[in-house]
Structures are given as structure tokens and as C-alpha cells.
Enzyme design. Structure first.
Site, mmCIF file in Angstrom:
data_model
loop_
_atom_site.group_PDB
_atom_site.id
_atom_site.type_symbol
_atom_site.label_atom_id
_atom_site.label_comp_id
_atom_site.label_asym_id
_atom_site.label_seq_id
_atom_site.Cartn_x
_atom_site.Cartn_y
_atom_site.Cartn_z
ATOM 1 C CG ASN A 115 14.022 9.806 11.342
ATOM 2 O OD1 ASN A 115 14.510 10.931 11.387
ATOM 3 N ND2 ASN A 115 14.389 8.903 10.452
ATOM 4 C CE1 TYR B 232 5.830 4.983 11.787
ATOM 5 C CE2 TYR B 232 6.206 7.180 10.897
ATOM 6 C CZ TYR B 232 6.376 5.815 10.826
ATOM 7 O OH TYR B 232 7.087 5.273 9.789
HETATM 8 C C1 DQA Z 1 8.648 2.032 12.388
HETATM 9 C C2 DQA Z 1 8.453 1.485 10.975
HETATM 10 C C3 DQA Z 1 9.693 1.721 10.129
HETATM 11 O O1 DQA Z 1 9.492 1.213 8.811
HETATM 12 C C4 DQA Z 1 9.976 3.209 10.032
HETATM 13 O O2 DQA Z 1 11.170 3.436 9.299
HETATM 14 C C5 DQA Z 1 10.030 3.864 11.358
HETATM 15 C C6 DQA Z 1 9.052 3.495 12.367
HETATM 16 C C7 DQA Z 1 7.373 1.919 13.235
HETATM 17 O O3 DQA Z 1 7.483 2.040 14.454
HETATM 18 O O4 DQA Z 1 6.281 1.730 12.700
HETATM 19 O O5 DQA Z 1 10.812 4.780 11.580
HETATM 20 O O6 DQA Z 1 9.658 1.271 13.030
#
Ligand code: DQA
Length: 150
Positions: A16, A28
Site C-alpha cells: 500500500n 502519511y
Molecule cells: C506504516 C505503518 C503501518 O502500521 C501501516 O500498515 C502502513 C504504513 C508507516 O509507514 O507508518 O502501511 O508502516
């Protein structure tokens, strides 16, 4: 004396993260993965390390990418396993094959989020973890690795 070849650092982005920019920007950030990878390449140029970036939504592909590291000349690994952070014994076991610096990066501070994100399957087999600084975390990780390998 012959010049030392440039050191190589691999960056692995998990599931993702290819949707960054459109995916929950309040958590993000609004940068796309392409921008993050470009910034990493520019930082690598300044630090004198060659940066290669890889993204996959598939656990097995990430495991195979890590399996390919020994003997490849890659001297450091930055990995954001994304959701696999919290579930993947397979990625953890693959990381145990490595004897190079490994930094686990998270854009968000996983410890300020839902309880299921507080557990990382991979953090204790990494050299260190950086979480909560958005895309700057990747640059910090690259600087830390460059410090160790250059
Ligand atoms: C992540 C945090 C994870 O919990 C989440 O599933 C992600 C992104 C982060 O970069 O903050 O996909 O790794």
C-alpha cells in the site's frame, strides 16, 4: 590507489505504500512514493551511496528480495514493511539472514496509533527503527546507514 566502489543501499517499501499521496495523507503525508524515492536518490548522491528502491504488495516478493541481498554487494537495507511489520514472521526470518545494517522506517508513529500497530515483528532484528517523522525518516535512516558503511 584505486577508488573504492560506491556502497549500495536497498530500500524496500511494503504493501500500500505505492498509494502514498492518495492514501490517508493526514497520516502519511501528501508525497507520492516516486517523490520519496527521488529524495532518497538525491540524498544518496550527497552521501556517496547508491540507492535502489523496490516496492511490493506481496509478502513473498519482499522475502525473496531480502534473500537476494547476501552476496549481492548491497551494504545496507532500509525497510518499511508497512502492514507486514505487524504480522510477518516470514519477513522477520528473512532479515535474520543478513549481516548488514538494517533500519526499519515508518512514516507514522506506530506507537501512537491502534494497539495492533504497536507490535513490530521486525524491529528487534533490525539495527534500529525510525517512526513518526514522515518521509524525513527515510533520509535519517540513509544517513545512519551511510555513517555505518562509508
Ligand atoms: C506504516 C505503518 C503501518 O502500521 C501501516 O500498515 C502502513 C504504513 C508507516 O509507514 O507508518 O502501511 O508502516
Amino acid at each position: 590507489m584505486a577508488e573504492q566502489p560506491e556502497k549500495s543501499v536497498l530500500v524496500i517499501h511494503g504493501p500500500n505504500l505505492n498509494m502514498l499521496g492518495r492514501r490517508e495523507p493526514e497520516k502519511y503525508g501528501s508525497d507520492t512514493l516516486a517523490v520519496i524515492d527521488m529524495d532518497l536518490n538525491a540524498a544518496g548522491d550527497k552521501l556517496g551511496v547508491r540507492v535502489t528502491c523496490f516496492q511490493s504488495n506481496h509478502e513473498g516478493e519482499i522475502v525473496e528480495k531480502i534473500q537476494g541481498i547476501p552476496g549481492s554487494g548491497i551494504a545496507g537495507l532500509i525497510i518499511n514493511p508497512a502492514a507486514y511489520t505487524h504480522t510477518s514472521i516470514a519477513i522477520r526470518d528473512a532479515l535474520l539472514l543478513l549481516d548488514i545494517p538494517v533500519v526499519e522506517v515508518h512514516l507514522s508513529n506506530i506507537y501512537r496509533r491502534e494497539p495492533f500497530r504497536h507490535k513490530s515483528m521486525t524491529a528487534d532484528v533490525a539495527t534500529g527503527q525510525i517512526a513518526g517523522f514522515g518521509k524525513t525518516g527515510y533520509i535519517l535512516a540513509l544517513e545512519a546507514i551511510a555513517d555505518m558503511i562509508c
